[in-house]
Design a protein around this motif. Sequence first.
Motif, mmCIF file in Angstrom:
data_model
loop_
_atom_site.group_PDB
_atom_site.id
_atom_site.type_symbol
_atom_site.label_atom_id
_atom_site.label_comp_id
_atom_site.label_asym_id
_atom_site.label_seq_id
_atom_site.Cartn_x
_atom_site.Cartn_y
_atom_site.Cartn_z
ATOM 1 N N MET A 139 -35.899 70.750 37.431
ATOM 2 C CA MET A 139 -35.716 69.359 37.496
ATOM 3 C C MET A 139 -34.319 69.197 38.511
ATOM 4 S SD MET A 139 -35.738 68.132 33.624
ATOM 5 C CE MET A 139 -34.752 69.301 33.101
ATOM 6 N N GLN A 140 -34.328 68.133 39.193
ATOM 7 C CA GLN A 140 -33.353 67.976 40.246
ATOM 8 C C GLN A 140 -32.885 66.545 40.030
ATOM 9 O OE1 GLN A 140 -36.422 69.172 43.231
ATOM 10 N NE2 GLN A 140 -34.614 70.081 44.197
ATOM 11 N N ALA A 146 -27.450 59.728 36.971
ATOM 12 C CA ALA A 146 -28.236 60.675 37.349
ATOM 13 C C ALA A 146 -29.627 59.911 37.694
ATOM 14 C CB ALA A 146 -28.613 61.666 36.167
ATOM 15 N N LEU A 147 -30.375 60.180 38.727
ATOM 16 C CA LEU A 147 -31.462 59.623 39.364
ATOM 17 C C LEU A 147 -32.450 61.015 39.369
ATOM 18 C CD1 LEU A 147 -32.995 57.299 40.188
ATOM 19 C CD2 LEU A 147 -32.783 58.033 42.746
ATOM 20 N N HIS A 148 -33.300 61.173 38.373
ATOM 21 C CA HIS A 148 -33.977 62.519 38.252
ATOM 22 C C HIS A 148 -35.215 62.448 39.124
ATOM 23 C CE1 HIS A 148 -37.467 64.619 35.976
ATOM 24 N NE2 HIS A 148 -36.811 65.531 36.415
ATOM 25 N N TYR A 149 -35.535 63.539 39.981
ATOM 26 C CA TYR A 149 -36.666 63.608 40.988
ATOM 27 C C TYR A 149 -37.096 65.212 40.964
ATOM 28 C CZ TYR A 149 -33.470 65.882 44.301
ATOM 29 O OH TYR A 149 -32.540 66.750 45.229
ATOM 30 N N ARG A 150 -38.281 65.380 41.557
ATOM 31 C CA ARG A 150 -38.916 66.649 41.736
ATOM 32 C C ARG A 150 -39.590 66.541 43.069
ATOM 33 N NH1 ARG A 150 -43.343 69.749 37.578
ATOM 34 N NH2 ARG A 150 -44.052 70.856 39.337
ATOM 35 N N VAL A 151 -39.443 67.920 43.689
ATOM 36 C CA VAL A 151 -40.082 67.936 45.023
ATOM 37 C C VAL A 151 -40.918 69.237 44.828
ATOM 38 C CG1 VAL A 151 -39.541 68.581 47.258
ATOM 39 C CG2 VAL A 151 -37.928 67.161 46.235
ATOM 40 N N LEU A 203 -54.886 67.376 44.138
ATOM 41 C CA LEU A 203 -55.697 67.005 45.083
ATOM 42 C C LEU A 203 -55.656 66.557 46.492
ATOM 43 C CD1 LEU A 203 -57.671 64.914 42.251
ATOM 44 C CD2 LEU A 203 -57.924 67.401 42.733
ATOM 45 N N LEU A 204 -54.335 66.419 46.871
ATOM 46 C CA LEU A 204 -53.728 65.965 48.113
ATOM 47 C C LEU A 204 -53.777 67.238 49.101
ATOM 48 C CD1 LEU A 204 -51.216 63.281 46.915
ATOM 49 C CD2 LEU A 204 -53.607 62.984 47.526
ATOM 50 N N PRO A 205 -53.278 66.904 50.390
ATOM 51 C CA PRO A 205 -53.398 67.952 51.293
ATOM 52 C C PRO A 205 -52.133 68.930 51.099
ATOM 53 C CG PRO A 205 -53.646 65.916 52.374
ATOM 54 C CD PRO A 205 -53.380 65.488 51.111
ATOM 55 N N GLN A 206 -52.208 70.136 51.318
ATOM 56 C CA GLN A 206 -51.358 71.257 51.409
ATOM 57 C C GLN A 206 -50.398 71.018 52.596
ATOM 58 O OE1 GLN A 206 -50.934 73.508 48.636
ATOM 59 N NE2 GLN A 206 -52.533 71.591 47.900
ATOM 60 N N GLY A 207 -49.375 71.813 52.476
ATOM 61 C CA GLY A 207 -48.376 71.688 53.667
ATOM 62 C C GLY A 207 -47.607 70.493 53.798
ATOM 63 N N LEU A 208 -47.532 69.588 52.877
ATOM 64 C CA LEU A 208 -46.663 68.336 52.812
ATOM 65 C C LEU A 208 -45.710 68.635 51.627
ATOM 66 C CD1 LEU A 208 -49.319 65.418 53.359
ATOM 67 C CD2 LEU A 208 -47.566 66.546 54.912
ATOM 68 N N ARG A 209 -44.663 67.798 51.666
ATOM 69 C CA ARG A 209 -43.676 67.899 50.535
ATOM 70 C C ARG A 209 -43.683 66.651 49.709
ATOM 71 N NH1 ARG A 209 -37.190 69.045 51.056
ATOM 72 N NH2 ARG A 209 -37.244 70.357 49.399
ATOM 73 N N TYR A 210 -43.877 66.936 48.674
ATOM 74 C CA TYR A 210 -44.274 65.627 47.696
ATOM 75 C C TYR A 210 -42.928 65.337 46.765
ATOM 76 C CZ TYR A 210 -48.908 65.952 49.195
ATOM 77 O OH TYR A 210 -49.944 66.055 49.788
ATOM 78 N N LEU A 211 -42.523 64.324 47.030
ATOM 79 C CA LEU A 211 -41.111 63.789 46.138
ATOM 80 C C LEU A 211 -41.598 62.735 45.279
ATOM 81 C CD1 LEU A 211 -37.895 63.491 45.568
ATOM 82 C CD2 LEU A 211 -38.234 61.992 47.974
ATOM 83 N N LEU A 215 -35.962 60.534 32.580
ATOM 84 C CA LEU A 215 -34.654 61.183 32.635
ATOM 85 C C LEU A 215 -33.613 60.888 33.515
ATOM 86 C CD1 LEU A 215 -35.954 64.937 32.572
ATOM 87 C CD2 LEU A 215 -35.580 63.625 30.541
ATOM 88 N N SER A 216 -33.852 59.378 34.064
ATOM 89 C CA SER A 216 -32.904 58.954 34.920
ATOM 90 C C SER A 216 -32.182 57.989 34.018
ATOM 91 C CB SER A 216 -33.501 57.967 36.025
ATOM 92 O OG SER A 216 -34.082 58.992 37.095
#
Length: 260
Positions: free
Chosen positions: A1-2, A10-15, A43-51, A60-61
């Motif tokens: 958790m970030q 707090a603004l909760h996010y995940r990458v 199911l989405l392309p690999q090699g991208l960063r999903y935020l 949790l925000s």
Amino acid sequence: MQVLNRAHGALHYRVDGPDAAPVVVFANSLGTDLRLWDALLPLLPQGLRYLRYDKQGHGLSDLGQADSLQDHVDDAVALIRHVAQGPVVFVGLSIGGLIGQAVASQHPDLIRGLVLSNTAARLGTAQGWQDRIAAVRRDGLPAMADGVMQRWFGPDFRATSDLALWRNMLARTSAEGYVAACHALAGADQTQATAALDLPTAVIAGSEDGASPPDLVQATAALIKGASFDIIPGAGHLPCVETPVAHAAIIAPFLERHAR
């Protein structure tokens, strides 16, 4: 958790995904948290960063005021600047799609492409949202959960045991966070700004969507120069939950073309 520390808390996010890869941002619908995208992301392309992140007053925000669309836009912009190394593709569903339209309009340097799912340039009416606010304050979210499930999902999904999970997510959302987002929706009209957008855009509707009917979604697609429009048969308001394979079949090629 970030966590990104904002003035409101707090603004909760995940990458998920490799460091320094191009970023794709996901913004959730009213009454859901970042788990909304769990079935779609694999199911989405690999090699991208999903935020993905929880809006104010959801998941949790923390909740500040967040009673205007601009409050949510400012959070999204701060998060993009905090995480991404360059412009992103923004995937928004319902109010998340309104946030995406506004970010693209106000900060075109931050957005390289938009995916607008089950959303429109204006959602509902001010009076309709005021009536919703009154109902939540009078009866609470659990009392309205069954009606919302009717609008969120088609009949096939409503017959499954998974429905209980999404009903619980809605019912356990902070009532004040939900009400604040309803206030934001009551005052949000992106029609003129969205009509001026000129960037790659994919617009998606669900044939069984009782919250954002296909005709409403298609009218917003028609505002945007060159936007594609697809209807997912049998899907309701949350196709990433209900029909993730069909949802990914539209989003994945868009990301391959525009995310990198």
